[in-house]
Motif scaffolding. Structure first.
Motif, PDB file in Angstrom:
ATOM      1  N   ALA A  49      -3.696 -13.672   2.765  1.00  0.00           N
ATOM      2  CA  ALA A  49      -3.732 -14.460   1.529  1.00  0.00           C
ATOM      3  C   ALA A  49      -2.972 -13.761   0.402  1.00  0.00           C
ATOM      4  O   ALA A  49      -2.281 -14.413  -0.387  1.00  0.00           O
ATOM      5  N   PHE A  50      -3.092 -12.437   0.334  1.00  0.00           N
ATOM      6  CA  PHE A  50      -2.407 -11.700  -0.720  1.00  0.00           C
ATOM      7  C   PHE A  50      -0.893 -11.875  -0.619  1.00  0.00           C
ATOM      8  O   PHE A  50      -0.211 -12.005  -1.631  1.00  0.00           O
ATOM      9  N   TRP A  51      -0.363 -11.892   0.604  1.00  0.00           N
ATOM     10  CA  TRP A  51       1.070 -12.089   0.774  1.00  0.00           C
ATOM     11  C   TRP A  51       1.484 -13.443   0.191  1.00  0.00           C
ATOM     12  O   TRP A  51       2.533 -13.558  -0.442  1.00  0.00           O
ATOM     13  N   PHE A  52       0.630 -14.461   0.373  1.00  0.00           N
ATOM     14  CA  PHE A  52       0.939 -15.800  -0.131  1.00  0.00           C
ATOM     15  C   PHE A  52       0.741 -15.918  -1.644  1.00  0.00           C
ATOM     16  O   PHE A  52       1.104 -16.923  -2.233  1.00  0.00           O
ATOM     17  N   TYR A  80       5.793  -8.136  -9.067  1.00  0.00           N
ATOM     18  CA  TYR A  80       6.004  -8.308  -7.631  1.00  0.00           C
ATOM     19  C   TYR A  80       6.218  -6.952  -6.953  1.00  0.00           C
ATOM     20  O   TYR A  80       5.627  -6.663  -5.903  1.00  0.00           O
ATOM     21  N   ALA A  81       7.053  -6.120  -7.545  1.00  0.00           N
ATOM     22  CA  ALA A  81       7.320  -4.797  -6.961  1.00  0.00           C
ATOM     23  C   ALA A  81       6.047  -3.954  -6.932  1.00  0.00           C
ATOM     24  O   ALA A  81       5.769  -3.269  -5.935  1.00  0.00           O
ATOM     25  N   LEU A  82       5.277  -3.999  -8.002  1.00  0.00           N
ATOM     26  CA  LEU A  82       4.016  -3.233  -8.023  1.00  0.00           C
ATOM     27  C   LEU A  82       3.057  -3.723  -6.945  1.00  0.00           C
ATOM     28  O   LEU A  82       2.350  -2.920  -6.321  1.00  0.00           O
ATOM     29  N   MET A  83       3.045  -5.019  -6.710  1.00  0.00           N
ATOM     30  CA  MET A  83       2.209  -5.558  -5.634  1.00  0.00           C
ATOM     31  C   MET A  83       2.693  -5.027  -4.283  1.00  0.00           C
ATOM     32  O   MET A  83       1.882  -4.744  -3.390  1.00  0.00           O
ATOM     33  N   GLY A  84       3.994  -4.875  -4.130  1.00  0.00           N
ATOM     34  CA  GLY A  84       4.545  -4.310  -2.907  1.00  0.00           C
ATOM     35  C   GLY A  84       4.151  -2.853  -2.719  1.00  0.00           C
ATOM     36  O   GLY A  84       3.953  -2.385  -1.599  1.00  0.00           O
ATOM     37  N   LEU A  85       4.030  -2.138  -3.836  1.00  0.00           N
ATOM     38  CA  LEU A  85       3.644  -0.725  -3.759  1.00  0.00           C
ATOM     39  C   LEU A  85       2.178  -0.530  -3.375  1.00  0.00           C
ATOM     40  O   LEU A  85       1.780   0.576  -3.009  1.00  0.00           O
ATOM     41  N   LEU A  86       1.398  -1.603  -3.426  1.00  0.00           N
ATOM     42  CA  LEU A  86      -0.004  -1.490  -2.999  1.00  0.00           C
ATOM     43  C   LEU A  86      -0.110  -1.071  -1.533  1.00  0.00           C
ATOM     44  O   LEU A  86      -1.147  -0.539  -1.120  1.00  0.00           O
ATOM     45  N   SER A  87       0.944  -1.272  -0.772  1.00  0.00           N
ATOM     46  CA  SER A  87       0.919  -0.845   0.633  1.00  0.00           C
ATOM     47  C   SER A  87       0.691   0.659   0.757  1.00  0.00           C
ATOM     48  O   SER A  87       0.140   1.125   1.756  1.00  0.00           O
ATOM     49  N   LEU A  88       1.076   1.408  -0.262  1.00  0.00           N
ATOM     50  CA  LEU A  88       0.865   2.852  -0.234  1.00  0.00           C
ATOM     51  C   LEU A  88      -0.616   3.232  -0.276  1.00  0.00           C
ATOM     52  O   LEU A  88      -0.971   4.367   0.042  1.00  0.00           O
ATOM     53  N   TRP A 108       6.520   2.377   4.368  1.00  0.00           N
ATOM     54  CA  TRP A 108       7.556   2.990   3.531  1.00  0.00           C
ATOM     55  C   TRP A 108       8.770   2.080   3.335  1.00  0.00           C
ATOM     56  O   TRP A 108       9.408   2.129   2.278  1.00  0.00           O
ATOM     57  N   PHE A 109       9.075   1.240   4.299  1.00  0.00           N
ATOM     58  CA  PHE A 109      10.148   0.255   4.108  1.00  0.00           C
ATOM     59  C   PHE A 109       9.794  -0.661   2.948  1.00  0.00           C
ATOM     60  O   PHE A 109      10.607  -0.918   2.054  1.00  0.00           O
ATOM     61  N   GLN A 110       8.552  -1.119   2.925  1.00  0.00           N
ATOM     62  CA  GLN A 110       8.124  -1.986   1.831  1.00  0.00           C
ATOM     63  C   GLN A 110       8.098  -1.222   0.509  1.00  0.00           C
ATOM     64  O   GLN A 110       8.551  -1.731  -0.518  1.00  0.00           O
ATOM     65  N   ALA A 111       7.596  -0.003   0.514  1.00  0.00           N
ATOM     66  CA  ALA A 111       7.510   0.783  -0.720  1.00  0.00           C
ATOM     67  C   ALA A 111       8.896   1.121  -1.266  1.00  0.00           C
ATOM     68  O   ALA A 111       9.149   0.980  -2.473  1.00  0.00           O
ATOM     69  N   ILE A 112       9.797   1.541  -0.401  1.00  0.00           N
ATOM     70  CA  ILE A 112      11.154   1.886  -0.858  1.00  0.00           C
ATOM     71  C   ILE A 112      11.862   0.646  -1.394  1.00  0.00           C
ATOM     72  O   ILE A 112      12.560   0.716  -2.416  1.00  0.00           O
ATOM     73  N   SER A 113      11.665  -0.491  -0.761  1.00  0.00           N
ATOM     74  CA  SER A 113      12.244  -1.742  -1.263  1.00  0.00           C
ATOM     75  C   SER A 113      11.702  -2.058  -2.654  1.00  0.00           C
ATOM     76  O   SER A 113      12.452  -2.464  -3.547  1.00  0.00           O
ATOM     77  N   ALA A 114      10.408  -1.863  -2.846  1.00  0.00           N
ATOM     78  CA  ALA A 114       9.785  -2.120  -4.154  1.00  0.00           C
ATOM     79  C   ALA A 114      10.309  -1.145  -5.207  1.00  0.00           C
ATOM     80  O   ALA A 114      10.607  -1.542  -6.340  1.00  0.00           O
ATOM     81  N   PHE A 115      10.424   0.137  -4.845  1.00  0.00           N
ATOM     82  CA  PHE A 115      10.981   1.125  -5.790  1.00  0.00           C
ATOM     83  C   PHE A 115      12.420   0.768  -6.151  1.00  0.00           C
ATOM     84  O   PHE A 115      12.831   0.911  -7.306  1.00  0.00           O
TER      85      PHE A 115
END
Length: 131
Positions: A49-52, A80-88, A108-115
């Protein structure tokens, strides 16, 4: 109109990369949920749900930015980027599960993309303010 998209092609690419990296990570996370370090209250349905929720925020931010409202769009893109960093946060959960190389790579792919998105948007405004 075409020139506007050409001007934003790097931003469009970075946002699409964020969407792609989040798809890979979130699908893997949902499929292998029991193997990821997760807090007790989290479920695969909440991850899904969070992805959506987050993806339309990134899409909206990109649309607003491309429609020459980069000032307004940047805040949505930052969110949006900060939400992507939640994967960390996977690294902040105590667990007996040992994460695989695939898990680390997707996180890390998701985190680096967000950074990269945060950096690009920040540099865009830094360069705009110099002119």
């Amino acid at each position: 109109m075409i020139n506007r998209y050409k001007h934003y092609k790097t931003l469009i690419f970075i946002v699409l990369l964020n969407v792609f990296s989040s798809i890979l990570h979130y699908v893997h996370n949902v499929v292998y949920f029991d193997h990821y370090p997760e807090p007790d209250w989290l479920s695969p349905q909440l991850v899904d749900a969070f992805w959506f929720v987050m993806t339309p925020i990134g899409t909206y931010g990109l649309i607003v930015a491309v429609k020459s409202q980069m000032t307004k769009g940047r805040w949505w893109l930052y969110l949006y980027a900060l939400m992507g960093l939640l994967s960390l946060l996977h690294y902040n959960v105590e667990t007996d599960n040992i994460m695989t190389i695939t898990m680390h790579s997707l996180i890390w792919f998701q985190a680096i993309s967000a950074f990269w998105l945060i950096g690009y948007v920040t540099m865009y405004f830094k360069n705009k303010s110099k002119h």
